[in-house]
Design a protein around this motif. Structure first.
Motif, short mmCIF file in Angstrom:
data_model
loop_
_atom_site.label_atom_id
_atom_site.label_comp_id
_atom_site.label_asym_id
_atom_site.label_seq_id
_atom_site.Cartn_x
_atom_site.Cartn_y
_atom_site.Cartn_z
N PRO A 292 -16.83 -9.83 -17.18
CA PRO A 292 -15.78 -10.35 -17.86
C PRO A 292 -14.86 -9.33 -18.15
O PRO A 292 -15.12 -8.22 -19.03
CB PRO A 292 -16.27 -10.91 -19.10
N GLY A 293 -13.66 -9.50 -17.62
CA GLY A 293 -12.64 -8.28 -17.91
C GLY A 293 -12.64 -7.12 -17.21
O GLY A 293 -11.81 -6.08 -17.56
N VAL A 294 -13.50 -6.79 -16.52
CA VAL A 294 -13.98 -5.66 -15.45
C VAL A 294 -13.77 -5.88 -14.32
O VAL A 294 -14.43 -6.99 -13.56
CB VAL A 294 -15.12 -4.91 -15.97
N TYR A 295 -12.88 -5.11 -13.43
CA TYR A 295 -12.79 -5.41 -11.86
C TYR A 295 -12.80 -4.01 -11.18
O TYR A 295 -12.14 -2.99 -11.53
CB TYR A 295 -11.12 -6.05 -11.80
N ASP A 296 -13.36 -4.21 -9.87
CA ASP A 296 -13.62 -3.09 -9.14
C ASP A 296 -12.23 -3.32 -8.12
O ASP A 296 -12.09 -4.30 -7.54
CB ASP A 296 -14.87 -3.14 -8.49
N THR A 297 -11.81 -2.30 -7.56
CA THR A 297 -10.79 -1.91 -6.84
C THR A 297 -10.94 -0.92 -5.66
O THR A 297 -11.97 0.14 -6.24
CB THR A 297 -9.50 -2.28 -7.24
N GLU A 298 -10.47 -0.66 -4.68
CA GLU A 298 -10.19 0.37 -3.80
C GLU A 298 -8.99 0.77 -3.54
O GLU A 298 -8.22 0.07 -2.79
CB GLU A 298 -10.94 0.03 -2.35
N LEU A 299 -8.50 1.81 -3.93
CA LEU A 299 -7.10 2.45 -3.90
C LEU A 299 -6.97 2.89 -2.59
O LEU A 299 -7.54 3.78 -2.12
CB LEU A 299 -6.85 3.55 -5.05
N SER A 300 -5.81 2.21 -1.76
CA SER A 300 -5.72 2.47 -0.10
C SER A 300 -4.96 3.96 -0.18
O SER A 300 -3.83 4.20 -0.76
CB SER A 300 -5.26 1.48 0.58
N ALA A 301 -5.38 4.72 0.79
CA ALA A 301 -4.53 5.75 1.18
C ALA A 301 -3.13 5.28 1.81
O ALA A 301 -2.22 6.35 2.10
CB ALA A 301 -5.37 6.72 1.91
N GLY A 302 -3.06 4.30 2.25
CA GLY A 302 -2.02 3.86 2.78
C GLY A 302 -0.58 3.42 1.99
O GLY A 302 0.34 3.60 2.56
N TRP A 303 -0.76 3.74 0.89
CA TRP A 303 0.17 3.85 -0.15
C TRP A 303 0.31 5.04 -0.97
O TRP A 303 0.66 5.10 -1.93
CB TRP A 303 -0.06 2.49 -1.10
N THR A 304 0.38 6.16 -0.29
CA THR A 304 0.60 7.42 -0.82
C THR A 304 1.85 8.14 -0.40
O THR A 304 2.54 7.92 0.70
CB THR A 304 -0.56 8.42 -0.32
N ILE A 305 2.21 9.11 -1.30
CA ILE A 305 3.50 9.94 -0.87
C ILE A 305 2.85 11.22 -0.96
O ILE A 305 2.79 11.68 -2.14
CB ILE A 305 4.58 9.73 -2.10
N GLY A 306 2.84 11.98 -0.08
CA GLY A 306 2.15 13.13 0.01
C GLY A 306 0.65 12.88 -0.16
O GLY A 306 -0.13 12.12 0.27
N ASN A 307 0.15 13.65 -1.43
CA ASN A 307 -1.21 13.34 -1.74
C ASN A 307 -1.40 12.32 -2.97
O ASN A 307 -2.35 12.15 -3.36
CB ASN A 307 -1.75 14.57 -2.34
#
Length: 286
Positions: free
Chosen positions: A30-45
């Motif tokens: 409850p209230g806790v979510y896992d996610t994976e931040l994609s490298a496809g939405w980066t500017i430089g690093n």
């Protein structure tokens, strides 16, 4: 309605697109979510701040009883990087028409310690329940037809500062705000562009959170080159956007002490003001 609007080719749909997959969250508790931040939405690093805001916005949409962000304010505490992350949400208040909550995104450092990246406070409601009455002095930005504007793919070589996010977006910038790319910045803190997602997905409130922070920094047209990380960003979503490309206008009036503000307006294909934002950003000279 603006003239000579070129509609995007039919493609991905809302709920089934790269943007939706890359902002997806999975409830762990409850209230806790896992996610994976994609490298496809980066500017430089760096992971783009608007994309990150959409990830947190999606988690809050699950946690709160109302579906749409009306106002969302984020403070960017530490730089996010591609990879696993966890979003923790907390409901502050629920009412009949509005609900308010907060969320934080965390990642682990090299020593395995949890580090808070972003903290958000937001109020949600139902955009479809709003009345149709509109009284405004705001006017859509004047941008040349899309075929007379230019994007990263139109140059003979990759544009300075271009990164993975450029492949996920449809950007066609107003030539009047492109002096920086030609070595002759105008000195005006202005950036205007047609905006869409490269796979043709139409827009919804979550993609508006991306749109306000996806254009090149206005600092470039002020003649200042360097990294421009967001310190704080507040977005107001005013209505659900109509299908078709958006027009985004961003202005800066004051660059001082190494910081600037950016005020953004987002207009849809029906000439409606669908989102507004203000952010404080720091300019780190390259």
């Amino acid at each position: 309605m603006s003239e000579a609007v070129t509609t995007q080719a039919a493609g991905a749909t809302i709920g089934d697109s790269e943007f939706d997959r890359d902002t997806a969250v999975t409830q762990r508790a409850p209230g806790v979510y896992d996610t994976e931040l994609s490298a496809g939405w980066t500017i430089g690093n760096a992971v783009n701040g608007g994309y990150l805001l959409a990830v947190l916005g999606r988690a809050l949409g699950h946690a709160l009883p109302h579906p749409d962000p009306f106002t969302i304010s984020a403070h960017y505490l530490t730089a996010s990087r591609p990879g696993p992350a966890v979003v923790r949400t907390q409901v502050a208040r629920t009412g009949r028409t509005l609900s308010t909550g907060q969320a934080s995104l965390f990642q682990y450092d090299e020593d395995g310690r949890e580090v808070e990246r972003i903290r958000v406070l937001a109020t949600y409601g139902d955009l479809d329940a709003l009345p149709d009455d509109v009284r405004t002095a705001a006017k859509p930005p004047t941008i040349p037809p899309m075929e007379q504007c230019f994007g990263p793919q139109d140059g003979p070589a990759p544009a300075t500062g271009s990164s993975a996010i450029a492949d996920r977006l449809m950007l066609k910038l107003d030539p009047a705000t492109l002096g920086w790319a030609l070595g002759s910045p105008s000195g005006k803190g202005e950036m205007r562009s047609w905006f869409g997602l490269a796979d043709g997905r139409d827009h919804d409130p979550l993609s508006l959170l991306l749109a306000v922070d996806a254009l090149p920094p206005t600092a470039f047209e002020l003649g200042v080159q360097g990294w421009v990380p967001t310190v704080e960003l507040t977005v107001h979503v005013r209505c659900r956007p109509a299908p078709g490309p958006l027009r985004v206008s961003i202005t800066t009036r004051n660059f001082a002490g190494g910081f600037l503000e950016e005020d953004a307006e987002v207009w849809d294909s029906a000439d409606r003001l669908v989102a507004q934002s203000r952010q404080l950003a720091r300019v780190r000279l390259g």
